[in-house]
Write a protein that holds these residues in place. Sequence first.
Motif: not given
Length: 202
Positions: A103, A114-115, A120, A123-124, A153
Motif C-alpha cells: 500500500c 492505505s488502500c 481492497e 490489493a489483498y 487493476w
Amino acid sequence: MIEEFYCTSKEAVPVGLSTMRYRQLVEILLDYLWPRRYVVVFEDVWSDHLWKDIKCSLPDERRGGHVLLTTRREDIASSSFEVKSHVYHLKPLGYSDALDLFCMKAFPNHPNTSCSQGLESLAYDLVAKCEGLPLAIVTLGCVMSSKKSEWEWRQACDGLNWMLSNNAQLERVTSILLLSFNDLSYRLKCCFLYCSLFPEDY
C-alpha cells in the motif's frame, strides 16, 4: 576494497592500484587491516570462488574482523569457507507487513498510504501472490500506483494470474518483474531492451 577502506577512513588512497599485481594488492590490504577491527560486506555473491580469492587478504587475529556475505544461492550460503560461520535465512514478510509495504508503494498519495476504497480485495489478492517477497511486493506496488480505475487493476491482476498459472518454470518474482516490464510504454521498453544489450556490471 582498498579504495573503499581508505576512502571510508578519509586517508589518501595508494597511487597506482590499477597497475599493481595481485600479491601487491594483498599486501596493502594486510598491512592496512592488521591492526584494525573491520567489517567487510560482499553483496549478492554468486560464486564460492570469491572467498578463495580474497581470504588471504583479510587477517583474523582475534581483533574482531568480520565478513558478511549475502547470496541467493543456498549452496554458497551453506559452504564452510574454512572459518567459523553462521547462516541467517531471511524469512518472507508476514501478510500484514507485506500489505503495508504494498500500500505504501501503490497508494503513496492516499491518506496514511492505505488502500483505496473499492480496490481492497484486488490489493489483498495481489499481495498474496507475492508470497512475502519484498522485491515482488515493491515492484508490484509501483506498477499498480500508475493504475487509477478498478478495471485497470483487474486487468493487471488477471494478467498476473495468467502468467503465474502458465509459466511453471518462472519464479514468482520473475513473473512480477515481467509484468512491470510489460506495463512500460513501447518507448521505454525499447530503451530498457537497449540497456540489456550491455554485459552485467558494464
